[in-house]
Design a protein around this motif. Structure first.
Motif, PDB file in Angstrom:
ATOM      1  N   PHE A  26      27.589   6.568  -6.349  1.00 13.96           N
ATOM      2  CA  PHE A  26      28.735   7.071  -5.589  1.00 13.96           C
ATOM      3  C   PHE A  26      28.662   6.605  -4.139  1.00 13.96           C
ATOM      4  CE2 PHE A  26      28.342  10.598  -8.810  1.00 13.96           C
ATOM      5  CZ  PHE A  26      29.462  10.222  -9.541  1.00 13.96           C
ATOM      6  N   PRO A  27      28.957   5.351  -3.890  1.00 15.73           N
ATOM      7  CA  PRO A  27      28.833   4.855  -2.513  1.00 15.73           C
ATOM      8  C   PRO A  27      29.668   5.661  -1.516  1.00 15.73           C
ATOM      9  CG  PRO A  27      29.978   3.257  -3.939  1.00 15.73           C
ATOM     10  CD  PRO A  27      29.386   4.287  -4.829  1.00 15.73           C
ATOM     11  N   GLU A  28      30.842   6.128  -1.944  1.00 13.94           N
ATOM     12  CA  GLU A  28      31.736   6.843  -1.015  1.00 13.94           C
ATOM     13  C   GLU A  28      31.081   8.112  -0.484  1.00 13.94           C
ATOM     14  OE1 GLU A  28      32.262   6.634  -4.216  1.00 13.94           O
ATOM     15  OE2 GLU A  28      33.717   5.020  -4.533  1.00 13.94           O
ATOM     16  N   LEU A  29      30.334   8.765  -1.344  1.00 14.81           N
ATOM     17  CA  LEU A  29      29.705  10.028  -0.942  1.00 14.81           C
ATOM     18  C   LEU A  29      28.787   9.817   0.256  1.00 14.81           C
ATOM     19  CD1 LEU A  29      28.876  13.013  -1.494  1.00 14.81           C
ATOM     20  CD2 LEU A  29      27.296  12.157  -3.229  1.00 14.81           C
ATOM     21  N   TYR A  30      28.023   8.745   0.230  1.00  9.32           N
ATOM     22  CA  TYR A  30      27.046   8.495   1.280  1.00  9.32           C
ATOM     23  C   TYR A  30      27.729   7.925   2.522  1.00  9.32           C
ATOM     24  CZ  TYR A  30      23.882   9.599  -2.456  1.00  9.32           C
ATOM     25  OH  TYR A  30      23.241  10.263  -3.458  1.00  9.32           O
ATOM     26  N   VAL A  31      28.767   7.119   2.289  1.00  6.02           N
ATOM     27  CA  VAL A  31      29.554   6.619   3.422  1.00  6.02           C
ATOM     28  C   VAL A  31      30.228   7.800   4.129  1.00  6.02           C
ATOM     29  CG1 VAL A  31      31.535   5.202   4.058  1.00  6.02           C
ATOM     30  CG2 VAL A  31      29.846   4.315   2.421  1.00  6.02           C
ATOM     31  N   ALA A  32      30.702   8.742   3.328  1.00  6.56           N
ATOM     32  CA  ALA A  32      31.333   9.938   3.919  1.00  6.56           C
ATOM     33  C   ALA A  32      30.308  10.725   4.753  1.00  6.56           C
ATOM     34  CB  ALA A  32      31.919  10.822   2.815  1.00  6.56           C
ATOM     35  N   MET A  33      29.112  10.819   4.247  1.00  6.34           N
ATOM     36  CA  MET A  33      28.071  11.516   5.018  1.00  6.34           C
ATOM     37  C   MET A  33      27.831  10.793   6.349  1.00  6.34           C
ATOM     38  SD  MET A  33      25.696  13.763   5.568  1.00  6.34           S
ATOM     39  CE  MET A  33      24.961  14.607   4.135  1.00  6.34           C
ATOM     40  N   TYR A  34      27.731   9.502   6.270  1.00  7.04           N
ATOM     41  CA  TYR A  34      27.511   8.735   7.490  1.00  7.04           C
ATOM     42  C   TYR A  34      28.619   9.010   8.503  1.00  7.04           C
ATOM     43  CZ  TYR A  34      27.046   4.830  10.692  1.00  7.04           C
ATOM     44  OH  TYR A  34      26.916   4.083  11.829  1.00  7.04           O
ATOM     45  N   LYS A  35      29.840   9.011   8.009  1.00  8.35           N
ATOM     46  CA  LYS A  35      30.985   9.244   8.916  1.00  8.35           C
ATOM     47  C   LYS A  35      31.005  10.683   9.426  1.00  8.35           C
ATOM     48  CE  LYS A  35      33.799   5.440   7.253  1.00  8.35           C
ATOM     49  NZ  LYS A  35      34.730   5.018   6.165  1.00  8.35           N
TER      50      LYS A  35
END
Lengths: 301, 301, 301, 301
Positions: free
Chosen positions: A213-222
């Motif tokens: 789930f790349p989006e999940l971790y990108v969302a965390m970063y953001k």
């Protein structure tokens, strides 16, 4: 060359069997990750089964991934070889294919001491031209990059940063102190500590779960970088739940990480769940739990 | 195929540099060892820098040594690769060149558990036809062959014995108990325990110092097996003195063993003292001590 | 004061319960050991549950045993306290009761470094007048007496010798080298290595199993010191078989040693099988195996 | 009985010498801490040199502190004894003096396994009536409270919470998951992780540095719980700087923590810098650095 900041998944290596790459799987996985918004790719690390596949397969993987990525995001290549010369071969190939960074682990067989570790990095810097990231993973290599050694290595030209997979947040904060006011990039390995590492000033993470789930971790970063702690805490709970299932079951930790991610990726029709020796595939029981998690996760967004 | 009993030195790998074998040195060393009366040769182990040299150099070394030996004594080949497939490649090459045994270490990168270790040996047995020796060296690989696992593996067809470098004499005696009344061969790694291991029933040893003074270790083998304990105790004091100097100085243990032996062999005009990364050469101070020891030792017989 | 040489069992501490000594059991055990020919007694060590019983019980035990022994053989008292002051109290009591030696372990809670260890022994020497033995048991205390430290401590006035329970025969031989030509006494802890340690020049052993069959260990001592290696090897096989059963079953090693010995002693009607917290008693299954072993052993002599 | 939340310093034990408490120092320190706003006091832990002082001094300390506190804040007492019975004695005394909680560490000498750890806590619950906190500090005791064991223990009546000094933030978050929706209190040991632990839902911390600057840690507690992350990050930098100096220098970690705190407290005229064996006092060099830090810190607020 610009700084990399953000999520750089340690890409698993799709395999047909112990001896053959899953080439369509690689294409799918690269596209899945790029469309998920990740900021880079890290090949041939612990999660990438770098040490287990043949050198010739490592070379093919680098070529294939770089061809697929076409420069859209930076690609880093792990140097986990026990043979220095084979690591240099891989570094040359990475450069030739357009990779943008190298990630060096101490050799896993001989347990070198700190001055030997310093000397080894020094010798490697003589041989390579791509930016180098140090890879601290004492649980696997049994050799730590001690703070005194890091303090001497990070200012060296050619050393761009560090991936810390020690799981030791005190150490990570000491790294942060060491590198304040510099361009050094610090990446957190274990995703369970991604939120904390970003809060204390890390540049990004190398989370295994971002394969799924790349989006999940990108969302965390953001969320963290934009100061939205409530959202970050929410995402953190999801990450903790995900890792509990995907990295659960029997086996040793690296084995559970790799076979869990590959199991999920097969369930998502992205690539094969095959792993290379000495790892074992996820059990049926674990697969079932992962499939349930995927359903719930996808449903809930 | 007959049982091997006696002294099987873990041959160091003579090198010109990190990237090239010292071919005349290899010839000299093989002849030195055979004329010293050793009962076999073990290539590419921890002392042989197996994990550090390139796969292509490993292949050349096997070929070269087997050509030189011409069947006069058995040759064993170490499989220390992190990649199972590359280990199998090496095993095939060993068979083709006339080697007589394989010595398998658990991979050093992923720290497999006991059932994974059993599975790995099982998978290897499917791929090879030469007799297999298990290599227990938890100080290096961080993975032990626990007694329960050994008890399941030793009776397997194709498993001929074990090299135990744990340094744990209680463990070694338990191995002895396990294998009484069988054809299993047990070899002691650390030469400081060679005498003790032979007294409790081991078949032989794999002493690093036998690269330098093969006769000394062969004499120990003969002393114990002929029941001359006084002589054995005398030889033991010599071995303890030798290892104290040759394996002394700074560095980690495997480094000190390799660079000390190679330093001594160069002093004896047998081969180059060069070591491969990440190891370091013996210091000048250590070299001086080794040269003194050699003089004394040779003078005193 | 003469040198002690021979078998000095680490006496178990007979208990009625967690809070009360088994006084008749102590009498029986002391007589059993003395009539078995042992050369000394070591109280309150790892096998003696020294750290687990109350200080007041330690004092009573010392008194009681010294009264029973009546100077027939030397008594040593273990100082395993985490509190230096309480260790000194015990040392004073030991002196007062007629004990002849003290055995000092590094404190188990704070993991001191080598210079701290040296300082601690130094501080203890200022407080005591009985001869001191260093107790090396890194598996329990996590602190090793490194050879450099030992080399500085052994020549100190007041330091009489060392008990090495590391299980590391290479280390033990290095100790032997260090102390050649001196009056220092070296004792082997693990009885599985008693024969080997005597062969390489140790003065004696502190074997747990000598609580049960003191004659067996005394016979081993005599066999090796009189040069009868065949007999020694025979006795060694008996010792290995005995320890396999008595120290077998589930639990951690010190637990299995203590509960196995006490179980056997109860079966022999010598004392209670009770152990103090945090240890657990031997299981019924283990007890059954021990009873069988005892029958066979006694029958076969 | 209400939940404790917030900052509970692991109080150092002011000493005149190895054998005598610094009674005026204790009064000063207690008042210093209470006026600094701390939410409780934890006596006789690792920082409190609990294992090193005599049992009679432990009892006096509990009495003295409880008398001084007069119920203004809760007092917890550490049970670090190797002897279960002496731990129970201390627990009884704590109860009698008005303490409000007990903190139990696995005994440091015998390295019990998980079922033994469970059994030990169970046995302790039978003996005590004050609320019990589990103390996880595997770096010191070598015994971890594994998550499966914690999951069985935390719901037990009488178990109120846990102090986690493992330094492992992944573990701490798993504890948090286990105890969501319950009354269990989780406290972070190492102050370098206090901020992170509060962010992920911990109830408070047991920071050594709060002996010196209680307000700093209380401010951190308030910053995170009121959602002021910027302020928390600021305070975090101060804490990191403070610990770097106060816990710096040579020695092992617990030694450096204790002698640094006591050195600072003496510089602040609160109590003596004396430490008990086997610890060593801070060096002059370290003392100088601490005095400089104190000046800067106090000046900058």
């Amino acid at each position: 060359m610009n700084r990399v900041e953000g999520i750089v998944p340690p890409m698993v290596t799709p395999l047909l069997n112990d001896d053959a790459l899953d080439l369509p799987g690689i294409e799918n996985l690269v596209e899945h990750l790029i469309s998920g918004g990740v900021h880079g790719l890290f090949l041939l690390g612990t999660t990438g089964e770098g040490p287990s596949i043949k050198q010739s397969m490592r070379v093919t993987l680098i070529q294939k991934v770089c061809d697929q990525v076409q420069g859209r995001i930076p690609v880093w290549v792990g140097l986990m070889n026990t043979s220095f010369r084979e690591a240099v071969e891989l570094a040359d190939k990475a450069k030739e294919c357009g990779a943008r960074g190298l990630v060096l682990a101490p050799p896993s067989f001989y347990k070198i001491e700190q001055h030997g570790l310093y000397r080894l990095v020094d010798q490697m810097l003589d041989e390579i031209s791509l930016p180098l990231y140090l890879y601290n993973n004492p649980g696997v290599t049994q050799v730590s990059f001690e703070l005194e050694t890091v303090a001497r290595l990070l200012p060296r030209e050619g050393v761009r940063g560090m991936k810390d997979s020690s799981g030791d947040m005190i150490y990570f904060q000491r790294l942060r102190e060491l590198t304040e006011q510099t361009e050094t990039e610090l990446y957190m390995g274990p995703e369970e500590l991604l939120m904390e590492s970003l809060i204390v000033g890390g540049q990004g993470g190398i989370p295994g779960g971002a394969n799924i789930f790349p989006e999940l971790y990108v969302a965390m970063y953001k969320a963290v970088t934009s100061g939205d702690l409530d959202k970050a805490q929410n995402l953190q709970r999801k990450i903790m739940r995900l890792t509990k299932v995907v990295y659960g079951g029997s086996g040793f930790i690296a084995e559970k990480v790799v076979n869990g991610i590959k199991c999920a990726l097969q369930a998502l029709d992205i690539c094969s769940a095959e792993v290379s020796k000495p790892l074992d595939r996820a059990s049926e029981k674990k697969e079932k739990k992962i499939r349930e998690l995927l359903k719930t996760h996808i449903r809930s967004g």
